[in-house]
Design a protein around this motif. Sequence first.
Motif, PDB file in Angstrom:
ATOM      1  N   PRO A 145       0.825  -1.196   0.000  1.00 16.28           N
ATOM      2  CA  PRO A 145       0.000   0.000   0.000  1.00 16.28           C
ATOM      3  C   PRO A 145       0.864   1.253   0.000  1.00 16.28           C
ATOM      4  N   ALA A 146       0.392   2.287  -0.665  1.00 12.21           N
ATOM      5  CA  ALA A 146       1.153   3.532  -0.700  1.00 12.21           C
ATOM      6  C   ALA A 146       0.924   4.305   0.583  1.00 12.21           C
ATOM      7  N   ARG A 147       1.981   4.956   1.067  1.00 14.65           N
ATOM      8  CA  ARG A 147       1.843   5.850   2.209  1.00 14.65           C
ATOM      9  C   ARG A 147       1.692   7.272   1.693  1.00 14.65           C
ATOM     10  N   ALA A 148       1.280   8.137   2.590  1.00 19.77           N
ATOM     11  CA  ALA A 148       1.205   9.543   2.211  1.00 19.77           C
ATOM     12  C   ALA A 148       2.576   9.979   1.722  1.00 19.77           C
ATOM     13  N   GLY A 149       2.615  10.743   0.689  1.00 18.54           N
ATOM     14  CA  GLY A 149       3.894  11.213   0.153  1.00 18.54           C
ATOM     15  C   GLY A 149       4.439  10.278  -0.891  1.00 18.54           C
ATOM     16  N   GLY A 150       3.728   9.183  -1.228  1.00 20.85           N
ATOM     17  CA  GLY A 150       4.161   8.312  -2.308  1.00 20.85           C
ATOM     18  C   GLY A 150       5.209   7.289  -1.921  1.00 20.85           C
ATOM     19  N   VAL A 151       5.519   7.133  -0.598  1.00 20.65           N
ATOM     20  CA  VAL A 151       6.524   6.145  -0.185  1.00 20.65           C
ATOM     21  C   VAL A 151       5.808   4.844   0.168  1.00 20.65           C
ATOM     22  N   ALA A 152       6.292   3.730  -0.379  1.00 18.67           N
ATOM     23  CA  ALA A 152       5.646   2.436  -0.121  1.00 18.67           C
ATOM     24  C   ALA A 152       5.840   2.030   1.336  1.00 18.67           C
ATOM     25  N   ALA A 153       4.783   1.465   1.929  1.00 14.85           N
ATOM     26  CA  ALA A 153       4.914   0.948   3.302  1.00 14.85           C
ATOM     27  C   ALA A 153       5.818  -0.273   3.277  1.00 14.85           C
ATOM     28  N   PRO A 154       6.641  -0.474   4.324  1.00 13.66           N
ATOM     29  CA  PRO A 154       7.504  -1.661   4.344  1.00 13.66           C
ATOM     30  C   PRO A 154       6.664  -2.924   4.471  1.00 13.66           C
ATOM     31  N   PRO A 155       7.155  -4.053   3.954  1.00 14.14           N
ATOM     32  CA  PRO A 155       6.405  -5.300   4.110  1.00 14.14           C
ATOM     33  C   PRO A 155       6.232  -5.619   5.594  1.00 14.14           C
ATOM     34  N   SER A 156       5.095  -6.193   5.938  1.00 12.92           N
ATOM     35  CA  SER A 156       4.874  -6.479   7.358  1.00 12.92           C
ATOM     36  C   SER A 156       5.444  -7.843   7.728  1.00 12.92           C
ATOM     37  N   ALA A 157       5.508  -8.094   9.044  1.00 13.44           N
ATOM     38  CA  ALA A 157       6.035  -9.375   9.531  1.00 13.44           C
ATOM     39  C   ALA A 157       5.117 -10.513   9.097  1.00 13.44           C
ATOM     40  N   GLY A 158       5.702 -11.652   8.850  1.00 10.48           N
ATOM     41  CA  GLY A 158       4.919 -12.822   8.465  1.00 10.48           C
ATOM     42  C   GLY A 158       5.554 -14.077   9.053  1.00 10.48           C
ATOM     43  N   PRO A 159       4.872 -15.210   8.930  1.00  4.66           N
ATOM     44  CA  PRO A 159       5.396 -16.428   9.546  1.00  4.66           C
ATOM     45  C   PRO A 159       6.622 -16.977   8.810  1.00  4.66           C
ATOM     46  N   VAL A 160       7.624 -17.340   9.577  1.00  8.19           N
ATOM     47  CA  VAL A 160       8.833 -17.980   9.033  1.00  8.19           C
ATOM     48  C   VAL A 160       9.033 -19.275   9.816  1.00  8.19           C
ATOM     49  N   HIS A 161       9.176 -20.379   9.072  1.00  5.68           N
ATOM     50  CA  HIS A 161       9.312 -21.699   9.707  1.00  5.68           C
ATOM     51  C   HIS A 161      10.773 -22.106   9.696  1.00  5.68           C
ATOM     52  N   LEU A 162      11.323 -22.301  10.866  1.00  3.58           N
ATOM     53  CA  LEU A 162      12.746 -22.651  10.956  1.00  3.58           C
ATOM     54  C   LEU A 162      12.920 -23.935  11.758  1.00  3.58           C
ATOM     55  N   THR A 163      13.859 -24.771  11.306  1.00  5.85           N
ATOM     56  CA  THR A 163      14.216 -25.965  12.077  1.00  5.85           C
ATOM     57  C   THR A 163      15.589 -25.726  12.685  1.00  5.85           C
ATOM     58  N   ILE A 164      15.606 -25.637  14.007  1.00  3.16           N
ATOM     59  CA  ILE A 164      16.851 -25.284  14.695  1.00  3.16           C
ATOM     60  C   ILE A 164      17.157 -26.337  15.745  1.00  3.16           C
ATOM     61  N   ASN A 165      18.320 -26.929  15.625  1.00  2.27           N
ATOM     62  CA  ASN A 165      18.744 -27.985  16.553  1.00  2.27           C
ATOM     63  C   ASN A 165      17.662 -29.072  16.684  1.00  2.27           C
ATOM     64  N   GLY A 166      17.060 -29.399  15.539  1.00  5.22           N
ATOM     65  CA  GLY A 166      16.081 -30.480  15.501  1.00  5.22           C
ATOM     66  C   GLY A 166      14.679 -30.076  15.917  1.00  5.22           C
TER      67      GLY A 166
END
Length: 179
Positions: A9-30
């Motif tokens: 989505p565009a922000r005021a002033g024409g600057v794009a909003a940063p991508p928001s946080a989303g789920p990341v699946h990680l396998t760590i130490n099993g």
Amino acid sequence: MPQQPTNAPARAGGVAAPPSAGPVHLTINGQQHTLQLAPWTTLLDALREYLNLTGTKKGCDHGQCGACTVLVDGRRINSCLSLAVMHEGEEITTIEGLGTTESLHPLQQAFIDHDAFQCGYCTPGQICSAQGLINESKARTEDEIRELMSGNVCRCGAYVGILNAVKEVVDKQSLEHRR
Ligand code: FES
Ligand code: FES
């Protein structure tokens, strides 16, 4: 006129909003983890800030000291230079996954035996890097070990102890392979 990315989505002033946080699946130490992470979160920050796996250290945060070294599918990487989201579906091993106080990893025992610990800040990265070096099966001589461990800096100068500890484990493992 500048174009707006269509998926943000565009922000005021024409600057794009940063991508928001989303789920990341990680396998760590099993173990499997699902974290809500901004896409620019480094693997190092995911480990330390979101999973409390603080064995992996943040030294330079610029890929120059090796303190943040972890293993991904057995290969050593600088986790400060890698985004967490890039490692879905891979096996991540940190120092916490190599050995326990009850059952030390051979490298941990060798570091104790050779007095290779000093401040301890660089040690987890050194041990993960040494395991990566062993997995690569490229180093046999002291010079080769020095060269292949050169990405890991020890500010207090425990290099001789570290070299002797790694050499001992490399020698033991190549002996076992020859049997
Ligand atoms: S903290 Fe990653 S290389 Fe220094
Ligand atoms: S053990 Fe940390 S700087 Fe040497």
